[in-house]
Design an enzyme around this catalytic site. Structure first.
Site, PDB file in Angstrom:
ATOM      1  N   GLU A   1      -4.985   3.482   6.268  1.00 38.55           N
ATOM      2  CA  GLU A   1      -4.692   3.426   5.166  1.00 38.55           C
ATOM      3  C   GLU A   1      -5.277   4.240   4.141  1.00 38.55           C
ATOM      4  O   GLU A   1      -4.488   4.595   2.948  1.00 38.55           O
ATOM      5  CB  GLU A   1      -5.226   1.922   4.794  1.00 38.55           C
ATOM      6  CG  GLU A   1      -4.231   1.351   3.463  1.00 38.55           C
ATOM      7  CD  GLU A   1      -5.293   1.442   2.399  1.00 38.55           C
ATOM      8  OE1 GLU A   1      -4.907   1.730   1.149  1.00 38.55           O
ATOM      9  OE2 GLU A   1      -6.685   1.158   2.602  1.00 38.55           O
TER      10      GLU A   1
ATOM     11  N   SER B   1     -10.537  -0.860   2.917  1.00 46.00           N
ATOM     12  CA  SER B   1      -9.899  -1.327   4.259  1.00 46.00           C
ATOM     13  C   SER B   1      -9.516   0.217   4.611  1.00 46.00           C
ATOM     14  O   SER B   1      -8.638   0.833   4.017  1.00 46.00           O
ATOM     15  CB  SER B   1      -8.719  -2.029   4.025  1.00 46.00           C
ATOM     16  OG  SER B   1      -8.902  -3.306   3.511  1.00 46.00           O
TER      17      SER B   1
ATOM     18  N   ARG C   1       0.814  -1.032   0.027  1.00 45.75           N
ATOM     19  CA  ARG C   1      -0.210   0.105  -0.107  1.00 45.75           C
ATOM     20  C   ARG C   1       0.730   1.201   0.163  1.00 45.75           C
ATOM     21  O   ARG C   1       0.496   2.294   0.483  1.00 45.75           O
ATOM     22  CB  ARG C   1      -0.754   0.102   1.227  1.00 45.75           C
ATOM     23  CG  ARG C   1      -2.028  -1.224   1.212  1.00 45.75           C
ATOM     24  CD  ARG C   1      -2.936  -1.165   0.019  1.00 45.75           C
ATOM     25  NE  ARG C   1      -4.146  -2.137   0.169  1.00 45.75           N
ATOM     26  CZ  ARG C   1      -4.074  -3.183  -0.243  1.00 45.75           C
ATOM     27  NH1 ARG C   1      -3.006  -3.816  -0.553  1.00 45.75           N
ATOM     28  NH2 ARG C   1      -5.188  -3.794   0.208  1.00 45.75           N
TER      29      ARG C   1
HETATM   30  N1  EPU Z   1     -10.821 -11.110   9.705  1.00 46.46           N
HETATM   31  C1  EPU Z   1     -11.430 -11.124  11.001  1.00 46.46           C
HETATM   32  N2  EPU Z   1     -12.694 -10.171  11.072  1.00 46.46           N
HETATM   33  C2  EPU Z   1     -13.133  -9.157  10.381  1.00 46.46           C
HETATM   34  C3  EPU Z   1     -12.071  -9.111   9.163  1.00 46.46           C
HETATM   35  C4  EPU Z   1     -11.066 -10.234   8.798  1.00 46.46           C
HETATM   36  O1  EPU Z   1     -11.206 -11.867  11.939  1.00 46.46           O
HETATM   37  O2  EPU Z   1     -13.984  -8.599  10.558  1.00 46.46           O
HETATM   38  C5  EPU Z   1      -9.634 -12.050   9.678  1.00 46.46           C
HETATM   39  C6  EPU Z   1     -10.354 -13.093   8.696  1.00 46.46           C
HETATM   40  O3  EPU Z   1     -10.731 -14.078   9.207  1.00 46.46           O
HETATM   41  C7  EPU Z   1      -8.923 -13.515   8.134  1.00 46.46           C
HETATM   42  C8  EPU Z   1      -7.988 -12.337   8.096  1.00 46.46           C
HETATM   43  O4  EPU Z   1      -8.441 -11.259   9.173  1.00 46.46           O
HETATM   44  O5  EPU Z   1      -8.266 -14.507   8.783  1.00 46.46           O
HETATM   45  C9  EPU Z   1      -7.867 -11.561   6.649  1.00 46.46           C
HETATM   46  O6  EPU Z   1      -9.228 -11.152   6.279  1.00 46.46           O
HETATM   47  P1  EPU Z   1      -9.331 -10.787   4.668  1.00 46.46           P
HETATM   48  O7  EPU Z   1      -8.835 -12.004   4.083  1.00 46.46           O
HETATM   49  O8  EPU Z   1     -10.913 -10.435   4.723  1.00 46.46           O
HETATM   50  O9  EPU Z   1      -8.415  -9.588   4.368  1.00 46.46           O
HETATM   51  P2  EPU Z   1      -7.856  -8.233   5.204  1.00 46.46           P
HETATM   52  O10 EPU Z   1      -6.393  -8.635   5.696  1.00 46.46           O
HETATM   53  O11 EPU Z   1      -8.896  -7.897   6.212  1.00 46.46           O
HETATM   54  C10 EPU Z   1      -6.645  -7.479   3.031  1.00 46.46           C
HETATM   55  C11 EPU Z   1      -6.593  -5.913   2.240  1.00 46.46           C
HETATM   56  C12 EPU Z   1      -7.850  -6.010   1.198  1.00 46.46           C
HETATM   57  C13 EPU Z   1      -8.100  -7.139   0.553  1.00 46.46           C
HETATM   58  C14 EPU Z   1      -8.115  -8.442   1.293  1.00 46.46           C
HETATM   59  C15 EPU Z   1      -8.100  -9.643   0.181  1.00 46.46           C
HETATM   60  C16 EPU Z   1      -5.340  -4.557   3.588  1.00 46.46           C
HETATM   61  C17 EPU Z   1      -5.430  -3.508   4.412  1.00 46.46           C
HETATM   62  N3  EPU Z   1      -6.622  -4.897   3.161  1.00 46.46           N
HETATM   63  O12 EPU Z   1      -7.831  -7.395   3.893  1.00 46.46           O
HETATM   64  O13 EPU Z   1      -7.976  -4.473   0.616  1.00 46.46           O
HETATM   65  O14 EPU Z   1      -9.030  -6.985  -0.446  1.00 46.46           O
HETATM   66  O15 EPU Z   1      -6.937  -8.394   2.117  1.00 46.46           O
HETATM   67  O16 EPU Z   1      -6.813  -9.836  -0.019  1.00 46.46           O
HETATM   68  O17 EPU Z   1      -4.234  -4.930   3.319  1.00 46.46           O
HETATM   69  C18 EPU Z   1      -8.407  -2.420   0.636  1.00 46.46           C
HETATM   70  O18 EPU Z   1      -7.188  -2.216   0.647  1.00 46.46           O
HETATM   71  O19 EPU Z   1      -9.265  -1.571   0.694  1.00 46.46           O
HETATM   72  C19 EPU Z   1      -8.757  -3.763   0.545  1.00 46.46           C
HETATM   73  C20 EPU Z   1     -10.128  -4.201   0.665  1.00 46.46           C
END
Ligand code: EPU
Length: 336
Positions: A332, A236, A162
């Protein structure tokens, strides 16, 4: 091209924050930019692309440029590599679908990320194990101070999680006008991310095409992430924090279920969404500012929240997580 006065930006930012621009102009061509340069009005500007990664906290007392420059083409075709060129104002999700329609590999995991092509390099958008930088070839940007076009190759951009030079050293100095991606006619899809491989398996897909992966990503994103057309948000809101192995050991002692990704240097990335959910904020709402009910990493505007109300909520969450986990979350989105 017409410079308008006192225009609401509500429909130009996906958070749906209602602030005014002192002046506003839609830029449809590179010539429009050059004309604005010769009119000597580019000294104090604010640039909006898709408006999908910003939180506006007050009126913008500047000339706001909305970049709408459109166009996309197969620029150069090799045996397997294909360079595609897209102008800054192209809608990112439509551009990705266009590349998939041409049978090209590379962008499928980045399906349905709201925003424009021109802003995708600024924060090096990423999802499901892939980042924009993985397919990035070069970009052309208009230098505001000189009116000249400058080319940035991958090494010039310092892409990171990012991050890029356009958020740091070169912030506010350039307007990206064209982005070139290097894609492949025959390639390998990246299904390393658990939810993708699971979804493909459940659908009985063994040799997935870019279209199959894209369909999966669209399905997962639709189920988890709020559509900005229905409820204001900027994806995010926080970055996933990286903490030391020692700090991580302390967390896992108390919370054995904490998800994590160990990085090359031994430090550990922890999902901010998990931290926010574990701290009890998922689904929280105060006035029109809230934390999304399906993805705790996304702050939402239920209608008439102000930027200050969203920031106040973000600060409450940050304080709470710092207290509970000793982790400082970093915002972010671009707070303006
Ligand atoms: N999780 C929770 N609770 C929540 C959300 C997530 O426990 O409410 C846990 C999930 O269970 C999982 C982990 O967190 O084990 C990761 O969650 P997820 O796969 O949804 O991805 P993220 O880390 O929350 C990142 C990016 C997203 C991208 C997704 C998929 C960042 C800041 N965000 O989110 O990007 O779509 O991975 O690769 O790196 C964005 O930047 O706007 C964005 C949506």
């Amino acid at each position: 091209m017409k410079i308008q006065e006192n225009i609401s930006l509500k429909e130009y930012n996906t958070f749906g924050i209602d602030v005014n621009a002192k002046q506003f102009v839609e830029v449809n061509t590179l010539e429009d930019l050059q004309q604005l340069y010769s009119m000597n009005v580019l000294q104090d500007i604010f640039v909006i692309g898709g408006g999908s990664n910003m939180l506006l906290t007050g009126d913008i007392d500047k000339l706001v440029l909305k970049i709408n420059i459109e166009g996309k083409e197969l620029f150069e075709e090799g045996n397997n590599k294909v360079i595609v060129k897209a102008c800054a104002g192209e809608d990112w999700p439509k551009f990705v679908l266009w590349s998939i329609g041409k049978g090209l590999f590379g962008l499928e995991n980045l399906s349905k990320i709201p925003g424009n092509v021109g802003t995708s390099p600024i924060q090096n958008i990423g999802a499901y194990g892939v980042e924009m930088k993985d397919s990035f070839y070069k970009l052309e940007a208009f230098e505001i101070a000189t009116g000249k076009i400058k080319t940035f190759y991958k090494n010039d951009c310092n892409f990171d999680y990012r991050e890029s030079v356009f958020k740091n050293r070169e912030k506010g100095k350039f307007i990206i006008v064209n982005v070139y991606f290097e894609l492949e006619k025959e390639g390998e899809v990246n299904i390393s991310y658990g939810v993708i491989s699971k979804e493909l398996q459940e659908n009985g897909i063994i040799n997935p095409t870019p279209r199959d992966v894209s369909d999966c990503v669209v399905k997962i994103r639709t189920s988890k992430l709020p559509d900005p057309a229905e409820i204001g948000n900027s994806g995010s809101f926080f970055k996933n924090p990286v903490i030391s192995a020692d700090s991580f050991r302390q967390i896992i002692n108390s919370y054995p279920d904490v998800p994590s990704y160990v990085l090359e240097d031994g430090s550990v990335k922890v999902p901010a969404g998990w931290l926010v959910e574990k701290s009890g904020w998922k689904g929280f709402r105060k006035g029109d500012a809230g934390v999304h009910k399906n993805q705790a990493l996304v702050l939402v505007n239920y209608g008439n929240a102000t930027g200050a109300e969203i920031i106040s909520l973000a600060n409450d969450i940050k304080k709470d997580i710092s207290k509970k986990f000793g982790i400082d979350l970093e915002i972010e989105v671009n707070v303006v």
